[in-house]
Design an enzyme around this catalytic site. Structure first.
Site, mmCIF file in Angstrom:
data_model
loop_
_atom_site.group_PDB
_atom_site.id
_atom_site.type_symbol
_atom_site.label_atom_id
_atom_site.label_comp_id
_atom_site.label_asym_id
_atom_site.label_seq_id
_atom_site.Cartn_x
_atom_site.Cartn_y
_atom_site.Cartn_z
ATOM 1 N N CYS A 1 20.450 -20.605 1.607
ATOM 2 C CA CYS A 1 18.927 -21.191 0.922
ATOM 3 C C CYS A 1 18.882 -20.266 -0.608
ATOM 4 C CB CYS A 1 17.963 -21.233 1.881
ATOM 5 S SG CYS A 1 17.417 -19.849 2.632
ATOM 6 N N ARG B 1 15.458 -18.876 4.908
ATOM 7 C CA ARG B 1 15.042 -20.556 5.663
ATOM 8 C C ARG B 1 16.462 -20.914 6.280
ATOM 9 N NH1 ARG B 1 12.895 -23.176 -0.190
ATOM 10 N NH2 ARG B 1 14.472 -21.091 -1.517
#
Lengths: 296, 141
Positions: A247, A252
């Site tokens: 990410c 994430r």
């Protein structure tokens, strides 16, 4: 004595039900000896505004990262951190946090780099616990420090470095950022040219599967059937093939790593924590702009 | 009202003499005391500017009336750190004159001894707020 797993039907549909528990399970195990509940949030103050009774806090940035180098703690510092939180090598660690467990997933991934055996996520995280009206307290939990052994971090199995990604081009890569970050249309704010990465776009060949597609409204994980339809069906991953997720800074993508590795049981999934803030600033590496994965 | 320089020096000293944990407590106090936006702005994020540097949805509006600057922030309760930053900037800058705000030091976020407690990355959101406050004041004065 090993702490029992959650027998909840939803939890047991996943490939590795031993790494996930429900809020009900946590509520029933608040005082179980051997269980340590840990909150990991994006927001550094959230724990103080109210946390699960007995929970301690580990912050992804101020606790898990080396204060100087862009890397994780030394083995010695990790052992001191866990000992200071009352965690021993055989503790059952239950992680939860804000933002659908992004940071809790990130902490779990870090714990796994050091090979902590029994660490589980609370499905739905902090938001689900609060939405269910469960008890919280604001006073920090008093902890009796324990000894945690100094163990060597193993970066070879779960962590990808930039050279690993370069060598991996042409194989399965998943970009879990927003579609705007993936396509490269999201540019720097005019007044802040030094923010984030120097270039926009994605790693060649990476498919776009934003992390949040794996979660329900209540922040819990989608069912195994839905996750299989998303990753194995729509996005054509095959179990067994090596996958790297990334990410912006690896938080994430820790969430997506957890989903692929533990909920779907893909054996070979690595998280590239350098992610876009590294790749987008590296000299000479290939980048693709637009909505198509592009050729590696 | 004490000068901005004096107020900032006092606040910097307050933070500096605290332990890391107590700095977080003080930041939370700020978060809990940020003024609500006036009724006319409630439910109107379109009237406010989104602060892109913050990971949480933060909106701000600067109004300049008779040479005095008023700042309005909306920050979700689930983002207490960001609320704390906004509240500090509000307490330092809202109610001051246009020249005072425009000449306010860009290093306010770095002068509160927060980087150990909060991390430099998180402080970036506060720099974004400050830059946007100044830009709006410039445009509206």
């Amino acid at each position: 004595m090993p702490i029992g797993f959650d027998t909840d039907a939803k939890i047991n549909q996943y490939a590795h039900p031993e790494v996930l528990v429900t809020t009900d399970w946590v509520a029933a195990n608040l005082a179980t000896p051997g269980v340590v509940i840990v909150e990991s949030d994006e927001d550094v103050l959230l724990y103080q505004t109210g946390h699960i009774p007995g929970a301690v806090r580990i912050d992804w940035h101020t606790d898990l990262n080396d204060p100087v180098r862009r890397d994780y703690l030394s083995d010695q510092a990790f052992s001191e951190l866990l000992g200071s939180r009352g965690i021993s090598r055989d503790s059952t660690v239950i992680l939860y946090g804000d933002k659908s467990n992004w940071w809790a997933s990130y902490t779990l991934w870090a714990f796994k780099l050091w090979g902590h055996n029994d660490v589980r996520l609370m499905d739905g995280g902090r938001d689900k616990w609060l939405a269910e009206g469960r008890d919280t307290v604001t006073t920090a939990t008093e902890v009796t420090a324990v000894a945690y052994p100094v163990v060597a971090r193993d970066d070879s199995v779960l962590r990808a470095f930039r050279d690993d990604v370069l060598a991996h081009l042409g194989l399965a890569l998943i970009d879990v950022r927003s579609p705007q970050e993936y396509s490269g249309e999201r540019t720097h704010m005019p007044d802040y040219p030094d923010e984030g990465a120097l270039r926009a776009g994605h790693i060649p060949g990476a498919i776009s599967v934003p992390w949040a597609k794996a979660t329900n409204e209540d922040k819990s994980f989608r069912s195994r059937e839905e996750l299989e339809a998303l990753y194995l069906g729509e996005n054509k991953l095959t179990p067994g093939e090596p996958v790297i997720v990334y990410c912006r800074i690896g938080e994430r993508s820790s969430h997506s790593w957890f989903v692929l590795h533990y909920l779907l049981g893909l054996p070979n999934v690595k998280n590239y924590d350098g992610s876009w803030t590294e790749w987008g600033s590296l000299v000479g590496v290939p980048i693709v702009k637009g909505t198509e994965p592009g050729k590696a | 009202m004490a000068s901005l320089d004096q107020q900032l020096a006092d606040l910097s000293a307050d933070f500096a003499e605290l332990s890391v944990q107590n700095r977080l407590d003080l930041l939370l106090e700020f978060a809990n005391t940020i003024p609500e936006v006036p009724e006319r702005l409630v439910g109107h994020p379109d009237l406010l500017e989104r602060v892109e540097e913050c990971q949480s949805p933060v909106f701000l509006l600067v109004e300049v009336d008779d040479g005095l600057v008023t700042i309005h922030f909306t920050v979700p309760r689930e983002a207490p750190t960001t609320r704390g930053f906004a509240s500090i900037l509000h307490s330092l800058l809202s109610g001051r004159t246009v020249p005072e705000v425009l000449t306010a030091s860009d290093s306010i976020p770095d002068s509160l001894s927060l980087s150990d407690a909060v991390s430099p990355l998180r402080l970036r959101g506060m720099r974004g707020m400050l830059a946007r406050i100044k830009r709006q004041v410039e445009q509206k004065s």
